[in-house]
Design a protein around this motif. Structure first.
Motif, PDB file in Angstrom:
ATOM      1  N   ALA A  95       0.809  -1.218   0.000  1.00  0.00           N
ATOM      2  CA  ALA A  95       0.000   0.000   0.000  1.00  0.00           C
ATOM      3  C   ALA A  95       0.841   1.266   0.000  1.00  0.00           C
ATOM      4  O   ALA A  95       0.299   2.367  -0.122  1.00  0.00           O
ATOM      5  CB  ALA A  95      -0.930   0.011   1.210  1.00  0.00           C
ATOM      6  N   SER A 113      -0.576  -4.948  -4.771  1.00  0.00           N
ATOM      7  CA  SER A 113      -1.789  -4.709  -3.996  1.00  0.00           C
ATOM      8  C   SER A 113      -3.050  -4.773  -4.841  1.00  0.00           C
ATOM      9  O   SER A 113      -4.137  -5.034  -4.315  1.00  0.00           O
ATOM     10  CB  SER A 113      -1.711  -3.342  -3.309  1.00  0.00           C
ATOM     11  N   VAL A 136      -5.232  -7.359   1.895  1.00  0.00           N
ATOM     12  CA  VAL A 136      -5.232  -6.272   2.875  1.00  0.00           C
ATOM     13  C   VAL A 136      -5.470  -6.843   4.266  1.00  0.00           C
ATOM     14  O   VAL A 136      -6.210  -7.820   4.440  1.00  0.00           O
ATOM     15  CB  VAL A 136      -6.314  -5.239   2.508  1.00  0.00           C
ATOM     16  N   CYS A 137      -4.847  -6.243   5.254  1.00  0.00           N
ATOM     17  CA  CYS A 137      -4.960  -6.721   6.636  1.00  0.00           C
ATOM     18  C   CYS A 137      -6.414  -6.900   7.043  1.00  0.00           C
ATOM     19  O   CYS A 137      -6.795  -7.958   7.555  1.00  0.00           O
ATOM     20  CB  CYS A 137      -4.251  -5.739   7.565  1.00  0.00           C
ATOM     21  N   GLN A 139      -8.993  -7.268   5.184  1.00  0.00           N
ATOM     22  CA  GLN A 139      -9.609  -8.309   4.362  1.00  0.00           C
ATOM     23  C   GLN A 139      -9.429  -9.676   5.020  1.00  0.00           C
ATOM     24  O   GLN A 139     -10.373 -10.465   5.126  1.00  0.00           O
ATOM     25  CB  GLN A 139      -8.961  -8.298   2.974  1.00  0.00           C
ATOM     26  N   ARG A 160      -5.867  -0.635   4.831  1.00  0.00           N
ATOM     27  CA  ARG A 160      -5.284  -0.640   3.474  1.00  0.00           C
ATOM     28  C   ARG A 160      -3.916  -1.318   3.382  1.00  0.00           C
ATOM     29  O   ARG A 160      -3.492  -1.710   2.298  1.00  0.00           O
ATOM     30  CB  ARG A 160      -5.185   0.781   2.913  1.00  0.00           C
ATOM     31  N   CYS A 161      -3.191  -1.479   4.486  1.00  0.00           N
ATOM     32  CA  CYS A 161      -1.872  -2.108   4.377  1.00  0.00           C
ATOM     33  C   CYS A 161      -2.029  -3.576   3.995  1.00  0.00           C
ATOM     34  O   CYS A 161      -2.998  -4.235   4.350  1.00  0.00           O
ATOM     35  CB  CYS A 161      -1.090  -1.964   5.673  1.00  0.00           C
ATOM     36  N   THR A 162      -1.050  -4.091   3.262  1.00  0.00           N
ATOM     37  CA  THR A 162      -1.125  -5.460   2.764  1.00  0.00           C
ATOM     38  C   THR A 162      -0.322  -6.402   3.665  1.00  0.00           C
ATOM     39  O   THR A 162       0.617  -5.993   4.354  1.00  0.00           O
ATOM     40  CB  THR A 162      -0.577  -5.562   1.336  1.00  0.00           C
ATOM     41  N   SER A 591      -8.463   2.696   1.403  1.00  0.00           N
ATOM     42  CA  SER A 591      -9.301   1.748   2.135  1.00  0.00           C
ATOM     43  C   SER A 591     -10.330   1.142   1.198  1.00  0.00           C
ATOM     44  O   SER A 591     -10.902   1.831   0.349  1.00  0.00           O
ATOM     45  CB  SER A 591     -10.002   2.451   3.296  1.00  0.00           C
ATOM     46  N   HIS A 592     -10.576  -0.145   1.366  1.00  0.00           N
ATOM     47  CA  HIS A 592     -11.470  -0.849   0.455  1.00  0.00           C
ATOM     48  C   HIS A 592     -12.931  -0.796   0.875  1.00  0.00           C
ATOM     49  O   HIS A 592     -13.811  -1.192   0.112  1.00  0.00           O
ATOM     50  CB  HIS A 592     -11.041  -2.315   0.337  1.00  0.00           C
ATOM     51  N   HIS A 605      -8.619   0.165  -8.327  1.00  0.00           N
ATOM     52  CA  HIS A 605      -7.391  -0.215  -7.612  1.00  0.00           C
ATOM     53  C   HIS A 605      -6.157   0.371  -8.294  1.00  0.00           C
ATOM     54  O   HIS A 605      -5.056  -0.180  -8.195  1.00  0.00           O
ATOM     55  CB  HIS A 605      -7.263  -1.727  -7.483  1.00  0.00           C
TER      56      HIS A 605
END
Length: 1004
Positions: A95, A113, A136-137, A139, A160-162, A591-592, A605
């Motif tokens: 991210a 990502s 994503v964390c 997710q 949002r961080c992967t 953010s998703h 994306h």
């Protein structure tokens, strides 16, 4: 997820590509040809992509060689193989929220990502999951919560961080007290080296180690070399490595020790992509407490709060977070988070303790026990406290911790430089935290800096934003000297230079202070074992760049002064460039789910189509290096073209980056030298032609509603063939309500009812309902002396001069009406997009006109005005599903709507649906049809389709109603219509079935 946006293919784009080709050196030009031939359109060498990937959330900027957005892990493999042939460095990026500079490099950047984001397996019995690195964390956490499990590490960027980025940085978060860092939660990794070897790694028994070495090959060679490294340096590693839980700095050589199981996977955690690429990860899932409560403690200062950490730990919380006064005072100075701050107990520093259990009663009991223990402590001050049991209120408390630092990262005092990351997250023994903080503050004071202190006190990890002055040579020298002394201070306390965000470039140069020459030699050996040619994210951790190299806002930073049509003013300073500096790269716009921003990123994306990406492009435009065409840049235009101007970033972004305004300003200059598209006349200037067409509605509807003629009309107007054109009403509202023009008569107070272009010409029944309800509320609704348009659609096409003329006419007309003892008490509007003009653009176009401030203050949305004036609505037995217009959420909020719906007694579901995707004229444009549809399908349209047909669908925005009706076939009502029907039903009760008959028109 595949991008649905088609890049430009016209002559402007070809010219840009050609100029980019001339920019590339000969070997990279050949690299480009090979990458594009093998991977196609997921390879990007254009300046737009390079610009948005040149920065992360750190102080650093390095322009990539190229950007690859692979569609699969096989494409990662193929892309790296081509890079290897051309000896090009590579960097895998998630991210891009890193604060130490490890996510930027002069390399081929692989952004995993976007599409390498599958949860391959989730085994609740084993408590493990296998994921691709782009997951994503949140997710993964959401998927695990279905089984009562969670992935424990949760940094503030968890939305949002992967997982790949978390593995690279060894990320942590507040719940490391409960279950450790990412390292402790990684079971195995599938990795790929720069030379193409691909294999799984994890804990290794002695027998397995010998077997792997005996098999040979690249894997056997690596394992043999790692064994030799371990055997040579084992005693020194045991002696020199800090034992604290939050050691993130350096390579995890201790994981190669026999007592740690020769765990090669965990040795690679935290290597920041400098050794191998993570292709898949097997991670540990732990039990997630089903109920949680928060105990907030107030202390006189942050030091005595830190002194109490050992006492907090005895109470067994699952999170211990500290926060000093600087962030709270900064938020208050900006008039932000007032409701959240009001929840804090008295104090000048706060500690948040979270407790978890299977039941709310059990979790509360743990918190109450902790309160009892801490309130009777013998040493140090007794804290004040607040127990928070509501989930919503807990989120609000956590939002201060997660967003507060970013929200205050620009200084509001022109004599104080902006706080910066750079000495961000050192960690020491929690038992010594108070003394360390006193020493650190003394160091800060000696250099004349200011700082804020906050962080994960339970593990002794403290974040600090310090006012480093990096824009002049002496300031950079002071920064270097401070960092060296700060590193020495941490080592004196047995700590780690990094306790969460990794070394990257910000601290890598200082690692010898922490580890000494012998361990640093071992780390160099570890790097060479994996990456002998130094092609993997070079310059980070070892063979390090200087901490003052590649500074984004360094001494070469250009301050550009120029005139803008909109006036950008804020607590942190004035001007367009200062406004762009708001974006510090935290990436909340990526953010998703949840909130509004950023709908175009959620649909595509594509980093360029995030708020952060657009901010980076505009920033680069001002600097004139990569983006050197100024206001005529096609790269900037392409990115802004997909912005829905939803204003979500104005409220959702912690720094309140205002991309809708930046877009309008850019387009106003861009179209000085370019012809505006057809949509600018058909949709941008609808306020000019719609009143004319409304005089002959039958003719207008014949042209727009008859199948063949409608297709022609849409083609001429530049409207997507898949869209339906709105139908003109038989008679406009003003023609129906001539008696309401001017000041009202009678004893009832008056309000000016602002009937926008859409309600006036297409849906006058909404304005009629509003006038009726205002009458029931005791107000006389009057109209301005002449019909006017607020000009909302003009901003989408850069018509700022014309928009200013419209608003001047409005000020000249309305200001006299709103003066005097018998003047209307407010301007009440029905369309959130239009009313937002009076709250936002009016003040940017007339910042020094007191009439503008007065009109803005007197502007209300319909439900907000009713709620503010003690209106009691009739009761109504109905289920309502509510979609809120983006501009309403950004500028007005939903409190008024909720208050009225609650008072009505309806069963209301307020959707967290983000943007509808129509966004004024955006969704009618053929170029945007796919994005518009995708945005609508993220949450809103499926939620409407799945609701019972007997459920009323409520939305105040014209474009929102069009999107829902065209996407689902459901009738959508305005708040005014709902209240009008409720009043009618109340009058006809108790006539049998009257309620159902009254609701029938609303259900369509």
């Amino acid at each position: 997820m595949a991008s649905i946006y088609s890049p430009l293919t016209g002559p402007e784009h070809r010219a840009s590509v050609e100029s980019d080709a001339t920019r590339l050196s000969k070997p990279w030009h050949a690299l480009r040809q090979d990458l594009q031939q093998a991977l196609g359109d997921c390879v990007h060498f254009d300046r737009g992509h390079l610009a948005v990937y040149a920065s992360d959330a750190s102080n650093y900027r390095q322009v990539p060689i190229a950007v690859v957005v692979p569609r699969s892990l096989d494409e990662v493999n193929a892309g790296v193989a081509i890079c290897r042939r051309h000896k090009a460095p590579v960097l895998m990026r998630g991210a891009g929220t890193s604060m130490s500079g490890q996510a930027v490099n002069t390399a081929v950047v692989f952004d995993i990502s976007a599409q390498c984001a599958a949860i391959i397996d989730l085994d609740p019995r084993a408590g493990t999951a296998i994921v691709e690195p782009g997951v994503v964390c949140d997710q993964l956490r959401d998927a695990a919560e279905g089984y009562g499990l969670t992935f424990a590490p949760d940094p503030s960027t968890h939305s949002r961080c992967t997982i790949g980025g978390m593995i690279a940085n060894n990320s942590c978060g507040p719940h490391s007290v409960m279950a450790g860092k990412t390292l402790e939660n990684v079971e195995a990794l599938e990795v790929m080296t720069y030379d193409g070897a691909r294999f799984w790694v994890g804990p290794t028994s002695d027998a397995e180690l010998e077997r792997i070495i005996a098999v040979g090959g690249r894997r056997g060679e690596i394992y043999a070399s790692l064994k030799a490294l371990r055997d040579k340096y084992a005693d020194r590693i045991r002696a020199r490595f800090p034992t604290l839980k939050r050691r993130v700095s350096g390579y995890n050589l201790d994981q190669l020790l026999p007592e740690n199981g020769f765990n090669v996977a965990r040795a690679l955690v935290g290597t920041e992509g400098t050794c191998a690429l993570t292709l898949q990860a097997k991670v540990r899932l732990v039990k997630s407490p089903s109920e949680r409560v928060v105990l907030v403690l107030g202390f006189p200062d942050i030091y005595v709060a830190a002194d109490a950490v050992p006492e907090f730990l005895l109470c067994s919380p699952i999170a211990i977070e500290g926060l000093d006064r600087a962030i709270i005072r900064g938020l208050q100075a900006r008039k932000l988070a007032a409701a959240e701050i009001a929840m804090l107990p008295p104090g000048d520093a706060w500690v948040v303790l979270e407790f978890g259990a299977d039941t709310l009663h059990a979790a509360t009991a743990l918190a109450e026990h902790a309160h009892s223990v801490l309130s009777s402590r013998q040493c140090g001050p007794q804290p004040t406290s607040a127990l928070i049991t509501s989930r919503d209120d807990q989120k609000r408390i956590w939002s201060i911790r997660e967003n507060g630092a970013s929200s205050t990262q620009l200084s509001i005092d022109p004599n104080v430089v902006d706080p910066k990351v750079g000495w961000e997250d050192a960690a020491v023994d929690p038992a010594r935290l108070g003394d360390y903080l006193r020493g650190f503050q003394a160091l800060v004071d000696r250099y004349g800096y200011r700082t804020s202190l906050f962080g994960h006190f339970g593990d002794g990890c403290v974040h600090a934003r310090v006012t480093f002055d990096l824009r002049n040579a002496q300031g950079v020298l002071d920064y270097r000297n401070f960092a060296r002394e700060a590193a020495q201070l941490v080592v004196e306390y047995g700590g780690s230079l990094s306790g969460e965000h990794g070394d990257g470039q910000a601290r890598a140069e200082l690692l010898p202070i922490m580890f000494g020459d012998e361990i640093m030699e071992a780390m160099h050996v570890f790097k060479r074992i994996w990456d002998p040619d130094n092609r993997m994210n070079p310059g980070k951790i070892v063979n390090a760049n200087r901490l003052d190299d590649h500074l984004r806002l360094g001494p070469d930073y250009k301050v550009v002064n120029f005139s803008t049509r909109l006036k950008f003013r804020g607590a942190e300073g004035d001007g367009f460039q200062r406004a762009l500096e708001r974006c510090v790269g935290t990436g909340r716009c990526r953010s998703h789910k949840g909130g509004t921003m950023c709908p175009s990123f959620r649909a595509t994306h594509d980093e360029r189509f995030s708020t952060r990406g657009r901010s980076r492009l505009l920033w680069e435009m001002l600097q004139g290096d990569l983006i050197n065409e100024g206001w005529q840049s096609e790269n900037v235009k392409e990115a802004l073209d997909t912005c829905l101007a939803c204003k979500g970033c104005r409220s959702d972004c912690p720094t309140h980056t205002d991309m809708a305004s930046y877009k309008a300003e850019f387009l106003s200059h861009y179209f000085e030298k370019h012809r505006r598209p057809r949509q600018a006349l058909s949709m941008g200037r609808i306020g000019d032609w719609a009143p004319l067409a409304a005089r002959m509605p039958a003719v207008a509807n014949f042209m727009t509603q008859t199948p063949v003629l409608s297709a022609i009309a849409k083609r001429l107007a530049g409207v997507s063939a898949a869209r339906s054109l709105p139908k003109f009403a038989p008679k406009s509202y003003r023609r129906k309500a001539m008696g309401r023009i001017g000041i009202g008569n009678g004893s009832a107070p008056s309000v000016i009812l602002w009937v926008d272009t859409f309600c006036e010409n297409f849906h006058p029944e909404i304005a009629e309902a509003a006038a009726t309800v205002l009458g029931h509320a005791g107000f006389n609704a009057v109209l301005p002396a002449k019909a006017m348009c607020c000009g909302r659609p003009l901003y989408d096409f850069g018509y700022l001069d014309l928009a200013r003329e419209r608003l001047k006419t409005i000020l000249d007309t309305l200001s006299p009406m709103l003066e005097g003892e018998c003047a209307p008490v407010a301007l009440v509007g029905l369309e959130p997009g239009c009313m937002s003009v009076f709250k936002d653009e009016l003040l940017k176009l007339f910042p020094d006109d007191p009439r503008a401030k007065s009109l803005s203050d007197k502007t209300y949305l319909f439900a907000d005005f009713l709620a503010a004036n003690a209106y009691t609505p009739p009761k109504m037995d109905a289920e309502v599903i509510v979609h809120t217009h983006c501009h309403q959420k950004a500028l007005f909020g939903t409190a008024g709507d909720k208050a009225i719906l609650d008072a009505m007694g309806v069963t209301a579901t307020m959707l967290d649906s983000g943007c509808c995707g129509m966004a004024g004229s955006f969704g009618f444009d053929p170029k945007h049809a796919d994005i518009s549809s995708t945005v609508g399908e993220l949450v809103l349209l499926p939620a409407i389709r799945s609701s019972p047909q007997t459920t009323l669908v409520l939305s105040n925005g014209f474009s929102c109603r069009e999107q829902i009706q065209q996407g689902t076939g459901r009738r959508v009502v305005h708040f005014a219509e709902l209240l009008a029907i409720a009043h009618k039903a109340a009058r006809t009760a108790p006539v049998a079935d009257s309620h159902e008959k009254d609701l029938a028109p609303l259900l369509g």
